[in-house]
Design a protein around this motif. Structure first.
Motif, PDB file in Angstrom:
ATOM      1  N   ALA A  39       0.822  -1.199   0.000  1.00  0.00           N
ATOM      2  CA  ALA A  39       0.000   0.000   0.000  1.00  0.00           C
ATOM      3  C   ALA A  39       0.860   1.255   0.000  1.00  0.00           C
ATOM      4  O   ALA A  39       0.458   2.285  -0.505  1.00  0.00           O
ATOM      5  N   GLN A  40       2.062   1.165   0.526  1.00  0.00           N
ATOM      6  CA  GLN A  40       2.970   2.310   0.557  1.00  0.00           C
ATOM      7  C   GLN A  40       3.854   2.355  -0.678  1.00  0.00           C
ATOM      8  O   GLN A  40       4.741   3.185  -0.770  1.00  0.00           O
ATOM      9  N   GLY A  41       3.622   1.435  -1.628  1.00  0.00           N
ATOM     10  CA  GLY A  41       4.408   1.454  -2.852  1.00  0.00           C
ATOM     11  C   GLY A  41       5.740   0.736  -2.739  1.00  0.00           C
ATOM     12  O   GLY A  41       6.628   0.945  -3.529  1.00  0.00           O
ATOM     13  N   ARG A  42       5.892  -0.129  -1.722  1.00  0.00           N
ATOM     14  CA  ARG A  42       7.136  -0.878  -1.561  1.00  0.00           C
ATOM     15  C   ARG A  42       6.848  -2.349  -1.778  1.00  0.00           C
ATOM     16  O   ARG A  42       5.764  -2.838  -1.515  1.00  0.00           O
ATOM     17  N   TRP A  43       7.843  -3.067  -2.224  1.00  0.00           N
ATOM     18  CA  TRP A  43       7.724  -4.498  -2.436  1.00  0.00           C
ATOM     19  C   TRP A  43       8.648  -5.195  -1.462  1.00  0.00           C
ATOM     20  O   TRP A  43       9.757  -4.740  -1.199  1.00  0.00           O
ATOM     21  N   ALA A  44       8.212  -6.315  -0.914  1.00  0.00           N
ATOM     22  CA  ALA A  44       8.995  -7.043   0.082  1.00  0.00           C
ATOM     23  C   ALA A  44      10.321  -7.483  -0.520  1.00  0.00           C
ATOM     24  O   ALA A  44      10.380  -8.048  -1.598  1.00  0.00           O
ATOM     25  N   GLY A  45      11.428  -7.188   0.172  1.00  0.00           N
ATOM     26  CA  GLY A  45      12.745  -7.612  -0.271  1.00  0.00           C
ATOM     27  C   GLY A  45      13.296  -6.756  -1.399  1.00  0.00           C
ATOM     28  O   GLY A  45      14.363  -7.020  -1.907  1.00  0.00           O
ATOM     29  N   ASP A  46      12.593  -5.741  -1.790  1.00  0.00           N
ATOM     30  CA  ASP A  46      13.027  -4.913  -2.898  1.00  0.00           C
ATOM     31  C   ASP A  46      12.746  -3.470  -2.521  1.00  0.00           C
ATOM     32  O   ASP A  46      11.760  -3.177  -1.878  1.00  0.00           O
ATOM     33  N   ASP A  47      13.624  -2.582  -2.910  1.00  0.00           N
ATOM     34  CA  ASP A  47      13.421  -1.184  -2.575  1.00  0.00           C
ATOM     35  C   ASP A  47      12.947  -0.428  -3.811  1.00  0.00           C
ATOM     36  O   ASP A  47      13.587   0.497  -4.273  1.00  0.00           O
ATOM     37  N   VAL A  48      11.825  -0.847  -4.371  1.00  0.00           N
ATOM     38  CA  VAL A  48      11.227  -0.202  -5.533  1.00  0.00           C
ATOM     39  C   VAL A  48       9.939   0.459  -5.082  1.00  0.00           C
ATOM     40  O   VAL A  48       9.089  -0.167  -4.481  1.00  0.00           O
ATOM     41  N   GLY A  49       9.828   1.733  -5.370  1.00  0.00           N
ATOM     42  CA  GLY A  49       8.631   2.465  -4.988  1.00  0.00           C
ATOM     43  C   GLY A  49       7.817   2.837  -6.210  1.00  0.00           C
ATOM     44  O   GLY A  49       8.332   2.933  -7.317  1.00  0.00           O
TER      45      GLY A  49
END
Length: 155
Positions: A39-49
């Motif tokens: 929901a915050q634009g982050r993916w688990a294990g990855d720092d992509v917004g």
């Protein structure tokens, strides 16, 4: 013989659906915590917004504003394929403290942004314009002319 244990809720105060309500809230909270990074634009294990967007439409253009904080102009890439627009950017920061020739503290971070979306009409990519000011990417995307539907005559 007493069938109700001490500390238990008496049957006279039992409300139908109370247990289900409590269980539902527990499950809802669990899923909110689990999906919060998405929901915050982050993916688990990855720092992509996913940059936040404002898209407005005029008669001749689509105007897009995308938040890309800390990203430099050379690190932003925008591609247009018909109705599909893709925005990518990367922000790299390094912090290093030295005492003489010895490194005392060093930290690096990278933040990537990526967002793709489809517009309701094709974009004239040859006339499209982009500029970056204070971490906000502004796109002016003219609509492709001649993209209107026409009625076919049945013979």
């Amino acid at each position: 013989m007493n069938l109700i244990r001490r500390g238990a809720t008496p049957l006279s105060t039992y409300r139908p659906g109370a247990m289900e309500d409590q269980f539902g809230r527990m499950v809802e909270n669990m899923f909110q915590d689990f999906f919060a990074p998405l929901a915050q634009g982050r993916w688990a294990g990855d720092d992509v917004g996913m940059p936040r967007l404002d898209v407005s439409e005029t008669e001749k253009t689509f105007e897009v504003k995308a938040e890309l904080p800390g990203v430099k102009k050379d690190d932003v890439h925008v591609s247009i394929d018909g109705q599909r627009v893709t925005i990518e950017g990367e922000c790299q920061q390094a912090n290093e403290q030295r005492e003489g020739e010895q490194v005392v503290y060093s930290e690096r971070s990278t933040r990537k942004y990526q967002r793709s979306f489809t517009l309701p009409a094709e974009v004239d990519d040859a006339s499209a314009q982009a500029r970056l000011e204070d971490g906000v990417l502004m796109l002016s995307l003219p609509k492709k002319q001649g993209g209107t539907a026409r009625q076919l005559t049945i013979q």
